[in-house]
Design a protein around this motif. Structure first.
Motif, PDB file in Angstrom:
ATOM      1  N   TYR A  42     -29.157 -30.447  11.550  1.00  0.00           N
ATOM      2  CA  TYR A  42     -28.166 -29.895  10.619  1.00  0.00           C
ATOM      3  C   TYR A  42     -27.559 -31.012   9.770  1.00  0.00           C
ATOM      4  N   ALA A  43     -27.229 -32.130  10.442  1.00  0.00           N
ATOM      5  CA  ALA A  43     -26.571 -33.232   9.743  1.00  0.00           C
ATOM      6  C   ALA A  43     -27.483 -33.844   8.685  1.00  0.00           C
ATOM      7  N   LEU A  44     -28.727 -34.102   9.049  1.00  0.00           N
ATOM      8  CA  LEU A  44     -29.648 -34.729   8.102  1.00  0.00           C
ATOM      9  C   LEU A  44     -29.805 -33.892   6.830  1.00  0.00           C
ATOM     10  N   MET A  45     -29.990 -32.584   7.015  1.00  0.00           N
ATOM     11  CA  MET A  45     -30.215 -31.755   5.834  1.00  0.00           C
ATOM     12  C   MET A  45     -28.948 -31.591   5.009  1.00  0.00           C
ATOM     13  N   ASP A  46     -27.796 -31.564   5.658  1.00  0.00           N
ATOM     14  CA  ASP A  46     -26.535 -31.499   4.912  1.00  0.00           C
ATOM     15  C   ASP A  46     -26.333 -32.759   4.072  1.00  0.00           C
ATOM     16  N   ILE A  47     -26.621 -33.916   4.659  1.00  0.00           N
ATOM     17  CA  ILE A  47     -26.455 -35.174   3.924  1.00  0.00           C
ATOM     18  C   ILE A  47     -27.431 -35.233   2.755  1.00  0.00           C
ATOM     19  N   ILE A  48     -28.673 -34.814   2.998  1.00  0.00           N
ATOM     20  CA  ILE A  48     -29.679 -34.812   1.931  1.00  0.00           C
ATOM     21  C   ILE A  48     -29.265 -33.876   0.798  1.00  0.00           C
ATOM     22  N   SER A  49     -28.840 -32.660   1.141  1.00  0.00           N
ATOM     23  CA  SER A  49     -28.460 -31.698   0.101  1.00  0.00           C
ATOM     24  C   SER A  49     -27.234 -32.179  -0.664  1.00  0.00           C
ATOM     25  N   GLU A  50     -26.313 -32.859   0.021  1.00  0.00           N
ATOM     26  CA  GLU A  50     -25.132 -33.401  -0.652  1.00  0.00           C
ATOM     27  C   GLU A  50     -25.548 -34.460  -1.672  1.00  0.00           C
ATOM     28  N   LYS A  51     -26.555 -35.254  -1.335  1.00  0.00           N
ATOM     29  CA  LYS A  51     -27.062 -36.254  -2.284  1.00  0.00           C
ATOM     30  C   LYS A  51     -27.612 -35.582  -3.543  1.00  0.00           C
ATOM     31  N   PHE A  52     -28.423 -34.527  -3.356  1.00  0.00           N
ATOM     32  CA  PHE A  52     -29.038 -33.870  -4.504  1.00  0.00           C
ATOM     33  C   PHE A  52     -28.033 -33.065  -5.320  1.00  0.00           C
ATOM     34  N   SER A  53     -26.918 -32.672  -4.711  1.00  0.00           N
ATOM     35  CA  SER A  53     -25.903 -31.933  -5.464  1.00  0.00           C
ATOM     36  C   SER A  53     -25.254 -32.808  -6.535  1.00  0.00           C
ATOM     37  N   LYS A  54     -25.450 -34.122  -6.457  1.00  0.00           N
ATOM     38  CA  LYS A  54     -24.884 -35.034  -7.452  1.00  0.00           C
ATOM     39  C   LYS A  54     -25.732 -35.092  -8.722  1.00  0.00           C
ATOM     40  N   LEU A  55     -26.908 -34.474  -8.701  1.00  0.00           N
ATOM     41  CA  LEU A  55     -27.793 -34.476  -9.863  1.00  0.00           C
ATOM     42  C   LEU A  55     -27.621 -33.179 -10.653  1.00  0.00           C
ATOM     43  N   GLU A  56     -27.425 -33.308 -11.962  1.00  0.00           N
ATOM     44  CA  GLU A  56     -27.185 -32.135 -12.801  1.00  0.00           C
ATOM     45  C   GLU A  56     -28.394 -31.213 -12.877  1.00  0.00           C
ATOM     46  N   GLU A  57     -29.587 -31.775 -12.652  1.00  0.00           N
ATOM     47  CA  GLU A  57     -30.812 -30.980 -12.811  1.00  0.00           C
ATOM     48  C   GLU A  57     -31.070 -30.025 -11.651  1.00  0.00           C
ATOM     49  N   VAL A  58     -30.314 -30.160 -10.573  1.00  0.00           N
ATOM     50  CA  VAL A  58     -30.590 -29.393  -9.363  1.00  0.00           C
ATOM     51  C   VAL A  58     -29.421 -28.458  -9.035  1.00  0.00           C
ATOM     52  N   ASN A  59     -29.737 -27.198  -8.800  1.00  0.00           N
ATOM     53  CA  ASN A  59     -28.754 -26.261  -8.253  1.00  0.00           C
ATOM     54  C   ASN A  59     -29.031 -26.158  -6.755  1.00  0.00           C
ATOM     55  N   VAL A  60     -28.159 -26.757  -5.954  1.00  0.00           N
ATOM     56  CA  VAL A  60     -28.372 -26.861  -4.515  1.00  0.00           C
ATOM     57  C   VAL A  60     -27.874 -25.607  -3.804  1.00  0.00           C
ATOM     58  N   VAL A  61     -28.725 -25.039  -2.949  1.00  0.00           N
ATOM     59  CA  VAL A  61     -28.324 -23.952  -2.055  1.00  0.00           C
ATOM     60  C   VAL A  61     -28.336 -24.540  -0.650  1.00  0.00           C
ATOM     61  N   LYS A  62     -27.146 -24.733  -0.078  1.00  0.00           N
ATOM     62  CA  LYS A  62     -27.042 -25.454   1.185  1.00  0.00           C
ATOM     63  C   LYS A  62     -27.409 -24.584   2.385  1.00  0.00           C
ATOM     64  N   ASP A  63     -27.650 -25.293   3.476  1.00  0.00           N
ATOM     65  CA  ASP A  63     -28.040 -24.634   4.718  1.00  0.00           C
ATOM     66  C   ASP A  63     -27.010 -23.602   5.170  1.00  0.00           C
ATOM     67  N   ASP A  64     -25.723 -23.901   4.987  1.00  0.00           N
ATOM     68  CA  ASP A  64     -24.676 -22.953   5.392  1.00  0.00           C
ATOM     69  C   ASP A  64     -24.817 -21.620   4.670  1.00  0.00           C
ATOM     70  N   ASP A  65     -25.153 -21.672   3.373  1.00  0.00           N
ATOM     71  CA  ASP A  65     -25.316 -20.441   2.591  1.00  0.00           C
ATOM     72  C   ASP A  65     -26.554 -19.669   3.034  1.00  0.00           C
ATOM     73  N   LEU A  66     -27.634 -20.411   3.300  1.00  0.00           N
ATOM     74  CA  LEU A  66     -28.863 -19.770   3.769  1.00  0.00           C
ATOM     75  C   LEU A  66     -28.627 -19.109   5.122  1.00  0.00           C
ATOM     76  N   TYR A  67     -27.948 -19.831   6.012  1.00  0.00           N
ATOM     77  CA  TYR A  67     -27.681 -19.300   7.355  1.00  0.00           C
ATOM     78  C   TYR A  67     -26.803 -18.054   7.298  1.00  0.00           C
ATOM     79  N   ALA A  68     -25.751 -18.095   6.466  1.00  0.00           N
ATOM     80  CA  ALA A  68     -24.841 -16.945   6.365  1.00  0.00           C
ATOM     81  C   ALA A  68     -25.593 -15.697   5.927  1.00  0.00           C
ATOM     82  N   PHE A  69     -26.499 -15.845   4.963  1.00  0.00           N
ATOM     83  CA  PHE A  69     -27.285 -14.698   4.496  1.00  0.00           C
ATOM     84  C   PHE A  69     -28.206 -14.186   5.599  1.00  0.00           C
ATOM     85  N   MET A  70     -28.875 -15.116   6.280  1.00  0.00           N
ATOM     86  CA  MET A  70     -29.800 -14.699   7.336  1.00  0.00           C
ATOM     87  C   MET A  70     -29.065 -14.015   8.486  1.00  0.00           C
TER      88      MET A  70
END
Length: 401
Positions: A42-70
């Motif tokens: 969980y930690a690794l993917m959260d840190i990775i997604s947080e890094k990519f959220s800093k880029l304007e070209e990427v719309n990040v959908v985090k693990d928490d959002d995916l999990y809540a839907f599932m």
């Protein structure tokens, strides 16, 4: 006609340049090793997604959002080795890619990690991004994998973007991270009291961690609610609830009893009145219920029986030092948020200031005087605001959080 075509193609080109890709980041699964290491996925993917959220070209959908839907759809855990199981997520979040994978936790603390990027556009899966790091240094692992992940997302990263992705957070505390994500796992397993203990330890280790404070508040809310009787429910648990959680909950409830408002304002012209400093004098009122909670808490710390009159507080009273310190920290961490809004309801400018900074709340004596004082006020400044911005300010919202 030619001009219209040029403009048409220019608009298309612009939309392509600024089009974002929707990328889902799903927790890494643990392939083998001590199950106490499951939090690392969980930690690794959260840190990775947080890094990519800093880029304007990427719309990040985090693990928490995916999990809540599932979870809402009755299937909270997916097989990361079966890309077809992500189809529902692809449709719900309009995903272009999903980033996932697995890792092993070896007895020598080495941590081989495999990350894949699946493209829903052309139904291809990248070769795994493979690295062997160590379980006590997740941020270094992330710094090595983010650039290859970017390439597998078909991104042409420039040096500035690479730097944003690879920068390591040297201030992070591994134990703090462990407790945060063990708490998250407990919350997902519907064990908020177990989660509370992990989040409490994380917050104790690093009171400046907004993440630990956020999750700790959520776990307390899941256990005791967030309403009028939250403190009373906590009291029913008696010895099963920590003194730390008592003070944290009390602090939050007292903070909710504050309302902020503008007492007066002043425009200070600069540069020939083309710019202005905005000076706002902010007042705070405290509800009677919150006042009584604060009074009782301070009275308990004093070791005396009278109300919060001068001289009641005894800094050497008993063994309540840690609880007292945390109560002060939590009240001091509350924030006054000021938002300047235009006539369309858009926020033009925002500013926030902590109670601690605004009212010099460094110890329980300061807190006592702050609670007693009926004339609580602080000045907030917005420096060098352009005249055209000033003209568009329709209203000002002041809140406490």
């Amino acid at each position: 006609m030619m001009l219209k075509r040029i403009l048409f193609f220019a608009l298309i080109t612009t939309s392509i340049v600024f089009a974002k890709v929707n990328v889902g980041f799903y927790s890494l699964s643990q392939a083998s090793g001590n199950p106490n290491g499951q939090w690392m996925g969980y930690a690794l993917m959260d840190i990775i997604s947080e890094k990519f959220s800093k880029l304007e070209e990427v719309n990040v959908v985090k693990d928490d959002d995916l999990y809540a839907f599932m979870k809402a759809n009755g299937n909270p855990f997916l097989n990361t080795g079966n890309i077809a199981s992500f189809d529902a997520l692809k449709e719900k979040f309009k995903l272009d890619f999903i980033v996932t994978g697995n890792y092993k936790l070896n007895p020598d603390t080495s941590l081989p990690v495999n990350i894949i990027v699946h493209s829903f556009k052309d139904t291809t899966t990248s070769a795994p991004v493979v690295i062997q790091g160590y379980s006590n240094d997740l941020f270094t692992i992330v710094s090595y994998v983010v650039q290859p992940i970017g390439r597998n997302l078909k991104m042409n990263l420039n040096p500035a973007q690479v730097a944003k992705l690879k920068t390591i957070d040297l201030t992070s505390n591994t134990m703090n991270l462990s407790n945060v994500y063990k708490g998250k796992m407990a919350m997902r397993q519907n064990q908020p009291k177990v989660a509370m203990s992990f989040f409490e330890n994380a917050y104790k280790e690093n009171p400046n961690s907004s993440l630990a404070k956020k999750y700790y508040t959520e776990a307390l809310g899941a256990t005791y609610g967030t309403g009028f009787f939250a403190s009373d429910l906590h009291a029913v648990d008696g010895g099963h609830a920590s003194g730390f959680s008592k003070q944290f909950l009390l602090s939050n409830n007292i903070i909710k009893g504050f309302t902020a408002y503008i007492k007066n304002s002043n425009l200070i012209p600069k540069s020939g009145a083309t710019y202005f400093d905005i000076e706002l004098n902010i007042g705070l009122d405290l509800s009677e219920h919150a006042y009584q909670m604060a009074k009782t808490t301070i009275q308990n710390f004093s070791g005396g029986s009278s109300e919060i009159d001068d001289g009641v507080y005894n800094p050497n009273a008993g063994n309540v030092g840690n609880e007292t310190e945390m109560f002060v920290k939590n009240i001091s961490a509350a924030k006054i948020l000021i938002t300047l809004i235009d006539n369309k309801g858009n926020a033009i400018l925002k500013s926030e200031r902590s109670f601690g900074t605004a009212f010099n709340l460094t110890n329980i004596v300061n807190i006592k005087e702050f609670v007693k004082n009926k004339n609580r006020q602080s000045r907030i400044y917005f420096p060098s605001v352009a005249r055209k911005v000033i003209k568009n300010i329709e209203k000002i919202e002041v809140t406490v959080k």
